[in-house]
Design an enzyme around this catalytic site. Structure first.
Site, PDB file in Angstrom:
ATOM      1  N   THR A 174       0.829  -1.209   0.000  1.00  0.00           N
ATOM      2  CA  THR A 174       0.000   0.000   0.000  1.00  0.00           C
ATOM      3  C   THR A 174       0.864   1.260   0.000  1.00  0.00           C
ATOM      4  O   THR A 174       0.616   2.200  -0.769  1.00  0.00           O
ATOM      5  CB  THR A 174      -0.950  -0.007   1.220  1.00  0.00           C
ATOM      6  OG1 THR A 174      -1.759  -1.181   1.133  1.00  0.00           O
ATOM      7  CG2 THR A 174      -1.825   1.223   1.262  1.00  0.00           C
ATOM      8  N   ASN A 223      -5.484  -9.889  -7.506  1.00  0.00           N
ATOM      9  CA  ASN A 223      -5.570 -10.584  -6.217  1.00  0.00           C
ATOM     10  C   ASN A 223      -6.803 -11.461  -6.091  1.00  0.00           C
ATOM     11  O   ASN A 223      -6.802 -12.449  -5.376  1.00  0.00           O
ATOM     12  CB  ASN A 223      -5.533  -9.566  -5.071  1.00  0.00           C
ATOM     13  CG  ASN A 223      -6.366  -8.344  -5.328  1.00  0.00           C
ATOM     14  OD1 ASN A 223      -6.180  -7.656  -6.334  1.00  0.00           O
ATOM     15  ND2 ASN A 223      -7.293  -8.060  -4.443  1.00  0.00           N
ATOM     16  N   GLN A 258       0.852  -9.359  -6.172  1.00  0.00           N
ATOM     17  CA  GLN A 258       0.357 -10.738  -6.221  1.00  0.00           C
ATOM     18  C   GLN A 258       1.138 -11.621  -7.181  1.00  0.00           C
ATOM     19  O   GLN A 258       1.084 -12.846  -7.068  1.00  0.00           O
ATOM     20  CB  GLN A 258      -1.128 -10.756  -6.625  1.00  0.00           C
ATOM     21  CG  GLN A 258      -2.069 -10.234  -5.563  1.00  0.00           C
ATOM     22  CD  GLN A 258      -2.176 -11.147  -4.335  1.00  0.00           C
ATOM     23  OE1 GLN A 258      -1.782 -12.309  -4.350  1.00  0.00           O
ATOM     24  NE2 GLN A 258      -2.710 -10.602  -3.260  1.00  0.00           N
ATOM     25  N   SER A 316       5.247  -6.719  -1.980  1.00  0.00           N
ATOM     26  CA  SER A 316       4.925  -6.822  -0.562  1.00  0.00           C
ATOM     27  C   SER A 316       5.419  -8.151  -0.019  1.00  0.00           C
ATOM     28  O   SER A 316       5.264  -9.191  -0.663  1.00  0.00           O
ATOM     29  CB  SER A 316       3.402  -6.719  -0.392  1.00  0.00           C
ATOM     30  OG  SER A 316       3.044  -6.918   0.947  1.00  0.00           O
ATOM     31  N   ALA A 317       6.015  -8.123   1.190  1.00  0.00           N
ATOM     32  CA  ALA A 317       6.640  -9.339   1.743  1.00  0.00           C
ATOM     33  C   ALA A 317       5.636 -10.392   2.182  1.00  0.00           C
ATOM     34  O   ALA A 317       5.884 -11.586   2.056  1.00  0.00           O
ATOM     35  CB  ALA A 317       7.529  -8.948   2.925  1.00  0.00           C
ATOM     36  N   HIS A 318       4.456  -9.939   2.697  1.00  0.00           N
ATOM     37  CA  HIS A 318       3.592 -10.957   3.324  1.00  0.00           C
ATOM     38  C   HIS A 318       2.819 -11.807   2.329  1.00  0.00           C
ATOM     39  O   HIS A 318       2.080 -12.704   2.719  1.00  0.00           O
ATOM     40  CB  HIS A 318       2.665 -10.321   4.374  1.00  0.00           C
ATOM     41  CG  HIS A 318       1.527  -9.510   3.849  1.00  0.00           C
ATOM     42  ND1 HIS A 318       0.218  -9.906   3.984  1.00  0.00           N
ATOM     43  CD2 HIS A 318       1.486  -8.318   3.203  1.00  0.00           C
ATOM     44  CE1 HIS A 318      -0.578  -8.986   3.465  1.00  0.00           C
ATOM     45  NE2 HIS A 318       0.170  -8.009   2.980  1.00  0.00           N
ATOM     46  N   THR A 327      13.886   5.703  10.323  1.00  0.00           N
ATOM     47  CA  THR A 327      14.757   4.547  10.562  1.00  0.00           C
ATOM     48  C   THR A 327      14.104   3.303   9.971  1.00  0.00           C
ATOM     49  O   THR A 327      12.922   3.052  10.181  1.00  0.00           O
ATOM     50  CB  THR A 327      15.011   4.376  12.078  1.00  0.00           C
ATOM     51  OG1 THR A 327      15.613   5.586  12.531  1.00  0.00           O
ATOM     52  CG2 THR A 327      15.928   3.200  12.368  1.00  0.00           C
ATOM     53  N   CYS A 375     -19.054  -7.478   2.875  1.00  0.00           N
ATOM     54  CA  CYS A 375     -20.369  -7.259   3.466  1.00  0.00           C
ATOM     55  C   CYS A 375     -20.292  -6.000   4.309  1.00  0.00           C
ATOM     56  O   CYS A 375     -19.461  -5.902   5.204  1.00  0.00           O
ATOM     57  CB  CYS A 375     -20.704  -8.452   4.345  1.00  0.00           C
ATOM     58  SG  CYS A 375     -22.372  -8.426   4.924  1.00  0.00           S
TER      59      CYS A 375
END
Ligand code: PLP
Length: 385
Positions: free
Chosen positions: A70, A154, A182, A202-204, A240, A327
């Site tokens: 993001t 995604n 993705q 993105s790492a995750h 940092t 939802c």
């Protein structure tokens, strides 16, 4: 009950080698310090940068670590629109982009004109629309422009044919931003071959930690920073650095294993065939007509079987998956992606996403199919009563 996690496009479980690398980085110093502790932390950052560069065939110098996909997206769009010299004044955003991209473009407000690139029912963007729009485009008259197209979606995993679209963008003097969050780890990604000006990761999504990612830039590209402060990341991203997270990102990049993907494509095939064999009325598998799709993702609609009910029933049965719709206040809101593909309300309300990954067991497809079929039959009985 052993849980079966089939929601890798939302986030992947941490790989053991990544955890080890992060633990080893926990007591590091400040990378900006000149003493030994600082230099050790700085060396770790540069090792991670090299790992990202090697995995994605990108120049290490252009990589800026961020707090995730993001932030990388906000930095790319805002950085191009707010820079002092040659800011972009028009942004073409595909209708399929992640909300991070759609909302960050919208938030630029009066600085830029936003135009939406429509999608085709296949899940591919409408390349003809872009070609037509750019044919007579003149940057001197119409302004410098940036095109934002994700590499892989995604929700349905559809991969965009950027090689076909990028030559015209560059020929017209425009810039290309590619959201590769993705795609990385699931298909081969070469920043150099894509020739993108900017690319987010993105790492995750690749067995790394949450809250860390990077923006890859063509060396020499000047962007207005998102944050102001110290001279970290060559003054492109003050603050940092997240040393532990970056260590995790580097380790996750070094541990990418595309050879796994054939196994996941087989699981995807099993799920698709299994669903088809159930003769579900109105079943629609999204992205199947596209030229290329991620090997790990199945996205389908089973009209009449609400996505929320599916997610909850499967969760109770020990399986984690995602709804392709959200939802809010009791009403199912169709995802903008399936809507852009022309889904009707029944399809939109019943869209489920199943996504496999590095820790998915070999029997995952069959376990999923059995539990899904049970839940479907229960719901069908309830509907008939
Ligand atoms: N872009 C895409 C295509 C995504 O799927 C996601 C996360 O789901 C993001 C961007 C945002 O990444 P992050 O969660 O690291 O902020």
């Amino acid at each position: 009950m052993t849980r079966l996690f089939l929601d890798h496009n939302a986030s992947t479980p941490l790989k053991p080698v990544v955890r080890e690398a992060m633990i080893a980085a926990m007591d590091m110093g400040n990378p900006s310090s000149v003493h030994g502790e600082g230099r050790q932390a700085k060396a770790l950052l540069e090792t991670a940068r090299e790992a990202v560069a090697a995995a994605l065939d990108a120049p290490a110098k252009g990589i800026v670590f961020t707090s995730g996909g993001t932030e990388a997206i906000n930095f790319a769009l805002g950085g191009m629109a707010r820079r002092t010299q040659d800011p972009v004044t028009r942004i073409f955003v595909s209708a399929l982009e992640h909300e991070a991209c759609l909302r960050s473009a919208a938030a630029l407000g009066k600085l830029v004109n936003i135009e939406t690139i429509p999608a085709l029912p296949s899940g591919e963007i409408n390349g003809d629309w872009l070609t037509e729009r750019l044919t007579d485009y003149d940057v001197q008259v119409d302004g410098l422009f940036l095109v934002c197209i994700m590499l892989a979606n995604n929700e349905n995993g559809v991969i965009q044919n950027l090689a076909m679209l990028s030559p015209l963008i560059f020929q017209k003097g425009g810039y290309l931003f590619v959201d590769a969050v993705q795609a990385v780890g699931k298909v081969a990604v070469s920043f150099n071959n894509l020739q993108a000006d900017l690319m987010s990761i993105s790492a995750h999504k690749i067995g790394g930690p949450k809250g860390v990612g990077a923006l890859l830039t063509k060396p020499g590209l000047v962007l207005e920073p998102l944050f102001y402060g110290g001279g970290q990341e060559l003054r492109r991203r003050a603050g940092t650095e997240n040393v532990i997270g970056i260590a995790g990102l580097g380790a996750a990049m070094a541990a990418l294993d595309l050879a796994q993907m054939a196994r996941l494509a087989d699981l995807r095939q099993q799920v698709t065939e299994g669903l088809r064999a159930m003769n579900i009325e109105g079943l629609r598998i999204w992205g199947e007509e596209a030229d290329q799709r991620l090997p790990n993702t199945v996205c389908f609609s089973a009209p009449g079987f609400a996505a929320e009910t599916q997610v909850m029933a499967l969760d109770l049965a020990g399986i984690a998956v995602s709804a392709g719709s959200a939802c809010s206040s009791g009403k199912v809101k169709a995802s903008h992606v399936v809507s852009a593909l022309g889904a009707n309300s029944g399809e939109a309300a019943s869209t489920l996403r199943v996504s496999f990954g590095w820790d998915t067991p070999v029997d995952a497809a069959q376990v999923f199919l059995a539990k899904w079929a049970e839940a479907y039959q229960r719901a069908a009985k309830r509907n008939a009563a």
